[in-house]
Design a protein around this motif. Structure first.
Motif, mmCIF file in Angstrom:
data_model
loop_
_atom_site.group_PDB
_atom_site.id
_atom_site.type_symbol
_atom_site.label_atom_id
_atom_site.label_comp_id
_atom_site.label_asym_id
_atom_site.label_seq_id
_atom_site.Cartn_x
_atom_site.Cartn_y
_atom_site.Cartn_z
ATOM 1 N N LEU A 181 -16.080 -11.841 -14.625
ATOM 2 C CA LEU A 181 -14.789 -11.397 -15.152
ATOM 3 C C LEU A 181 -14.241 -10.238 -14.316
ATOM 4 O O LEU A 181 -13.064 -10.222 -13.953
ATOM 5 N N PHE A 182 -15.115 -9.287 -13.986
ATOM 6 C CA PHE A 182 -14.685 -8.157 -13.168
ATOM 7 C C PHE A 182 -14.186 -8.632 -11.806
ATOM 8 O O PHE A 182 -13.169 -8.166 -11.307
ATOM 9 N N HIS A 183 -14.886 -9.568 -11.194
ATOM 10 C CA HIS A 183 -14.464 -10.077 -9.893
ATOM 11 C C HIS A 183 -13.138 -10.817 -9.990
ATOM 12 O O HIS A 183 -12.302 -10.715 -9.080
ATOM 13 N N ASP A 184 -12.934 -11.569 -11.083
ATOM 14 C CA ASP A 184 -11.651 -12.245 -11.281
ATOM 15 C C ASP A 184 -10.512 -11.240 -11.424
ATOM 16 O O ASP A 184 -9.436 -11.414 -10.836
ATOM 17 N N ILE A 185 -10.750 -10.193 -12.202
ATOM 18 C CA ILE A 185 -9.735 -9.145 -12.369
ATOM 19 C C ILE A 185 -9.482 -8.450 -11.038
ATOM 20 O O ILE A 185 -8.331 -8.212 -10.655
ATOM 21 N N LEU A 209 -8.381 4.070 -18.031
ATOM 22 C CA LEU A 209 -8.197 4.833 -16.798
ATOM 23 C C LEU A 209 -9.493 4.935 -15.994
ATOM 24 O O LEU A 209 -9.453 5.019 -14.768
ATOM 25 N N ILE A 210 -10.631 4.887 -16.647
ATOM 26 C CA ILE A 210 -11.906 4.814 -15.919
ATOM 27 C C ILE A 210 -11.983 3.476 -15.175
ATOM 28 O O ILE A 210 -12.442 3.420 -14.035
ATOM 29 N N GLY A 211 -11.504 2.435 -15.802
ATOM 30 C CA GLY A 211 -11.416 1.134 -15.131
ATOM 31 C C GLY A 211 -10.503 1.200 -13.919
ATOM 32 O O GLY A 211 -10.768 0.574 -12.886
ATOM 33 N N THR A 212 -9.444 1.989 -14.026
ATOM 34 C CA THR A 212 -8.556 2.198 -12.881
ATOM 35 C C THR A 212 -9.311 2.875 -11.745
ATOM 36 O O THR A 212 -9.147 2.520 -10.576
ATOM 37 N N GLY A 213 -10.155 3.829 -12.090
ATOM 38 C CA GLY A 213 -10.985 4.477 -11.073
ATOM 39 C C GLY A 213 -11.884 3.478 -10.372
ATOM 40 O O GLY A 213 -12.102 3.562 -9.155
ATOM 41 N N ALA A 214 -12.409 2.532 -11.126
ATOM 42 C CA ALA A 214 -13.249 1.490 -10.517
ATOM 43 C C ALA A 214 -12.433 0.640 -9.551
ATOM 44 O O ALA A 214 -12.919 0.268 -8.470
ATOM 45 N N LEU A 215 -11.197 0.345 -9.920
ATOM 46 C CA LEU A 215 -10.339 -0.431 -9.017
ATOM 47 C C LEU A 215 -10.008 0.363 -7.749
ATOM 48 O O LEU A 215 -9.889 -0.207 -6.669
ATOM 49 N N ILE A 216 -9.874 1.669 -7.899
ATOM 50 C CA ILE A 216 -9.599 2.514 -6.732
ATOM 51 C C ILE A 216 -10.803 2.528 -5.791
ATOM 52 O O ILE A 216 -10.646 2.412 -4.571
ATOM 53 N N THR A 217 -11.996 2.654 -6.345
ATOM 54 C CA THR A 217 -13.190 2.717 -5.483
ATOM 55 C C THR A 217 -13.463 1.403 -4.766
ATOM 56 O O THR A 217 -14.105 1.403 -3.718
ATOM 57 N N THR A 218 -12.990 0.304 -5.309
ATOM 58 C CA THR A 218 -13.175 -0.991 -4.636
ATOM 59 C C THR A 218 -12.012 -1.305 -3.698
ATOM 60 O O THR A 218 -11.944 -2.404 -3.158
ATOM 61 N N ASP A 219 -11.087 -0.361 -3.546
ATOM 62 C CA ASP A 219 -9.909 -0.516 -2.684
ATOM 63 C C ASP A 219 -8.959 -1.621 -3.141
ATOM 64 O O ASP A 219 -8.167 -2.128 -2.349
ATOM 65 N N ALA A 220 -9.015 -1.981 -4.413
ATOM 66 C CA ALA A 220 -8.061 -2.960 -4.944
ATOM 67 C C ALA A 220 -6.686 -2.319 -5.091
ATOM 68 O O ALA A 220 -5.662 -2.984 -4.907
ATOM 69 N N ILE A 221 -6.660 -1.028 -5.429
ATOM 70 C CA ILE A 221 -5.421 -0.260 -5.494
ATOM 71 C C ILE A 221 -5.653 1.085 -4.806
ATOM 72 O O ILE A 221 -6.796 1.515 -4.651
#
Length: 115
Positions: free
Chosen positions: A4-8, A45-57
């Protein structure tokens, strides 16, 4: 859960604009009176941090969206309070929990603009 995380992550990478809009809306609802108690903004917003660390955003646009959302939510809450003033005391949830409202007023009286 990992799938699910990879799909998102894949979807957000293809559509980062929606992620920034979501960050704005989450920060706004988190900063809005009463609604902020219900919305789990910190978790999102912690989830947003995860997206930032993976360079998605990117960090800076997400940061700007979060700041703008928080300012918008605070401004909306201030506007509602200013417009309805003492009539808010008769509306739910303030009418049901008047001691909480009084504690908030005392806090603002004590700390002024810093609050």
């Amino acid at each position: 859960m990992e799938a699910l995380f990879h799909d998102i992550l894949d979807w957000v990478t293809l559509h980062p604009g929606f992620a920034y809009i979501t960050v704005f809306l989450v920060a706004m609802t988190e900063s809005t009176a009463v609604i902020g108690v219900i919305v789990p903004g910190v978790v999102l917003l912690i989830g947003t941090g995860a997206l930032i660390t993976t360079d998605a955003i990117a960090f800076w646009p997400a940061f700007a969206a979060a700041v703008a959302g928080a300012i918008a939510g605070d401004g909306l809450s201030y506007s509602v309070g200013r417009r309805f003033n003492d009539r808010l005391r008769t509306l739910w949830p303030f009418s049901r929990y008047p001691e909480q409202l009084e504690r908030g007023v005392a806090f603002f009286d004590r700390y002024g603009a810093w609050s």
